[in-house]
Design an enzyme around this catalytic site. Structure first.
Site, PDB file in Angstrom:
ATOM      1  N   GLU A   1     -15.439  17.753 -12.477  1.00 49.92           N
ATOM      2  CA  GLU A   1     -14.250  17.933 -11.639  1.00 49.92           C
ATOM      3  C   GLU A   1     -13.813  19.389 -11.701  1.00 49.92           C
ATOM      4  O   GLU A   1     -13.661  19.957 -12.778  1.00 49.92           O
ATOM      5  CB  GLU A   1     -13.124  17.021 -12.093  1.00 49.92           C
ATOM      6  CG  GLU A   1     -11.792  17.236 -11.394  1.00 49.92           C
ATOM      7  CD  GLU A   1     -11.887  17.122  -9.880  1.00 49.92           C
ATOM      8  OE1 GLU A   1     -11.417  18.063  -9.188  1.00 49.92           O
ATOM      9  OE2 GLU A   1     -12.425  16.115  -9.382  1.00 49.92           O
TER      10      GLU A   1
ATOM     11  N   GLY B   1      -8.300  13.370  -8.037  1.00 51.56           N
ATOM     12  CA  GLY B   1      -8.598  13.842  -6.692  1.00 51.56           C
ATOM     13  C   GLY B   1      -7.384  13.952  -5.795  1.00 51.56           C
ATOM     14  O   GLY B   1      -6.238  13.998  -6.246  1.00 51.56           O
TER      15      GLY B   1
ATOM     16  N   GLY C   1      -0.740  11.639  14.030  1.00 55.22           N
ATOM     17  CA  GLY C   1      -1.557  10.595  13.423  1.00 55.22           C
ATOM     18  C   GLY C   1      -0.848  10.045  12.201  1.00 55.22           C
ATOM     19  O   GLY C   1       0.331  10.315  11.962  1.00 55.22           O
TER      20      GLY C   1
ATOM     21  N   HIS D   1       9.445 -19.773  -0.154  1.00 61.14           N
ATOM     22  CA  HIS D   1      10.569 -19.479   0.744  1.00 61.14           C
ATOM     23  C   HIS D   1      11.783 -19.003  -0.073  1.00 61.14           C
ATOM     24  O   HIS D   1      12.053 -19.546  -1.144  1.00 61.14           O
ATOM     25  CB  HIS D   1      10.959 -20.740   1.520  1.00 61.14           C
ATOM     26  CG  HIS D   1      12.159 -20.552   2.405  1.00 61.14           C
ATOM     27  ND1 HIS D   1      12.088 -19.888   3.608  1.00 61.14           N
ATOM     28  CD2 HIS D   1      13.468 -20.916   2.242  1.00 61.14           C
ATOM     29  CE1 HIS D   1      13.297 -19.867   4.159  1.00 61.14           C
ATOM     30  NE2 HIS D   1      14.152 -20.487   3.344  1.00 61.14           N
TER      31      HIS D   1
END
Length: 472
Positions: free
Chosen positions: A39, A45, A186, A448
């Site tokens: 890395e 990342g 976008g 519910h």
């Protein structure tokens, strides 16, 4: 392990420690392989450091402030101040905790961490560089490329980190700007515009096409755009950004229509969010005979194999969809192929989410996709305004739509726009993976009151059996 002491020969070398790379490295190490994970920047990342995690942390923080300041309809009155710098500090803390966790996981699984840039020297070796100097090489039997992507640079409006910002730059702002121009409507541009507007920034979106979120169906995108306008976001469609100039205290952006009409806008800065491109220029793929397409993505097959035997590519660098969870899944596939650990599983559908307000989640086929595949789709829809839970939380915009095969009832896909859409999509993903039918979902008892009941009702609606919405 430092760059000076990395191993010279391993079973597998993984290039890039994002959600595809670190997953591939850990999975391969768990199968008994000696693995080196290289890395050059930060573990985790783009996703963990400058993408998914920090942006969602800021979205959550601004949501708290926005809802606290706009809850009069619930009988709540107040004036919550936003400490933008404090918000950024909190986001950084979340990122630090997660990236630190990745290092611990890698170490615990016996993965050797190598600090530097890896580039192919041949089909079976990579060179490691650090600070411009070569530190040595690593020979390997197999390699996984997981170098990810970066923001696309727009000609004439290149990033400078001050006047023209990337999505990465925005997530590192130390103080709240007064006015920003966002180029691109976008999913990245819309997420950024939403969070910035909620934080009190005056936002104008410039989009060369005729609508926001052009990659999504119009009725889905329309709801998100309308909501963004309620937050104060302004839109300028049919205009492309061409160039910019610095002005006193900010930036002037020039746009142009297809007809040649030019306009100028002024703001503190311009944010360019027109997409992402693969990072392959750092690895010298030609030295290993690796094929790329015309956009620079590495060509792979369904088992993540590249054109070179023993070399794999996963995540953004391997092409669309550019999603962190897709990268992680491919990382597992690559590791399983390398180690022979069973038959790798290819998912039936990969969900995609947009963390706007309301959220969007899409899985599998749309109605148009189903027709194009020569199927006879049965479509069911449940509006959020008919959901008891949506009403109790004051979030009634949107709907759940399920697309099923009209003959077999098998669920083919879904489009969800509304509160917690990213979470609601999980049930549909499981249904598609299992080959479940609309009847299976409709007849499954849901708690519910929950938002998940909207999924159940949409499935029932696809069978003309809905109780809490009209069957059409």
């Amino acid at each position: 392990m430092s760059a000076q002491t990395f191993p010279k020969d391993v079973d597998t070398v993984v290039i890039g420690a994002g959600p595809g790379g670190y997953v591939a490295a850990i999975r391969a190490a768990q199968s008994g392989q000696e693995v080196a994970l290289v890395e050059r920047d930060a573990y985790g990342g783009t996703c963990l450091n400058v993408g998914c995690i920090p942006s969602k942390a800021l979205i959550a923080a601004t949501d708290v402030a926005y809802h606290a300041n706009n809850a009069e309809r619930m009988g709540i009155h107040g004036d919550v101040a936003v400490d933008f710098g404090g918000m950024i500090d909190w986001k950084d803390g979340v990122v630090k905790r997660l990236t630190g966790g990745i290092e611990k996981l890698c170490n615990a699984n016996g993965v050797t961490l190598v600090d530097g840039v890896a580039e192919f020297a041949s089909e079976r070796a990579v060179r490691i560089r650090k600070d411009g100097r070569e530190r040595g090489s690593i020979a390997f039997d197999s390699a996984v490329i997981a170098t990810g992507s970066r923001p696309i640079r727009l000609p004439g409006v290149e990033f400078d980190g001050e006047h023209v910002l990337s999505s990465t730059d925005v997530l590192k702002l130390g103080e709240r700007p007064g006015r920003l121009l966002v180029v691109g409507a976008g999913y990245i541009g819309m997420e950024l515009s939403t969070v910035l507007a909620k934080a009190g920034v005056d936002v104008t979106v410039i989009e060369m096409l005729d609508r926001a979120l052009p990659e999504y169906e119009r009725d889905v995108a329309r709801i998100v755009r309308r909501r963004a306008e309620e937050f104060g976001v302004e839109f300028r469609f049919g205009e492309g950004a061409t160039d910019w100039t610095p002005i006193d205290g900010g930036t002037r952006l020039t746009t142009e229509t297809e007809a040649g009409e030019r306009s100028e806008y002024e703001a503190d800065a311009v944010v360019v969010a027109v997409g992402r491109e693969p990072v392959t220029d750092t690895i010298d793929p030609g030295n290993a005979g690796i094929d790329t397409d015309e956009r620079g993505f590495i060509r792979t097959d369904e088992r993540t194999r590249t054109s070179t035997d023993g070399i794999f590519a996963v995540g953004d660098v391997a092409g669309e969809p550019m999603l962190a969870h897709k990268a992680s899944n491919e990382g597992e596939i690559a590791a399983d192929v390398i180690t022979g650990n069973g038959e790798p599983h290819t998912p039936a559908a990969i969900p995609a989410a947009v963390f706007t307000d309301p959220e969007i989640c899409t899985i599998g086929m749309t109605q148009a996709d189903a027709k194009a595949a020569e199927k006879d789709p049965a479509v069911g829809r449940m509006p959020m305004r008919a959901s008891g839970r949506a009403l109790t939380i004051g979030e009634t915009e949107g709907f759940v739509r399920i697309v099923a095969d009209g003959t077999t009832g098998t669920i083919l896909g879904a489009q969800i726009v509304g509160p917690e859409a990213s979470e609601l999509g999980a049930e549909i993903s499981v249904a598609i993976e299992m080959g479940a039918t609309a009847a299976d979902v409709a007849r499954t008892v849901h708690t519910h009151p929950t938002l998940g009941e909207a999924v159940m009702e949409a499935a029932a609606n696809a069978r003309n059996e809905a109780i809490h919405t009209l069957n059409e």
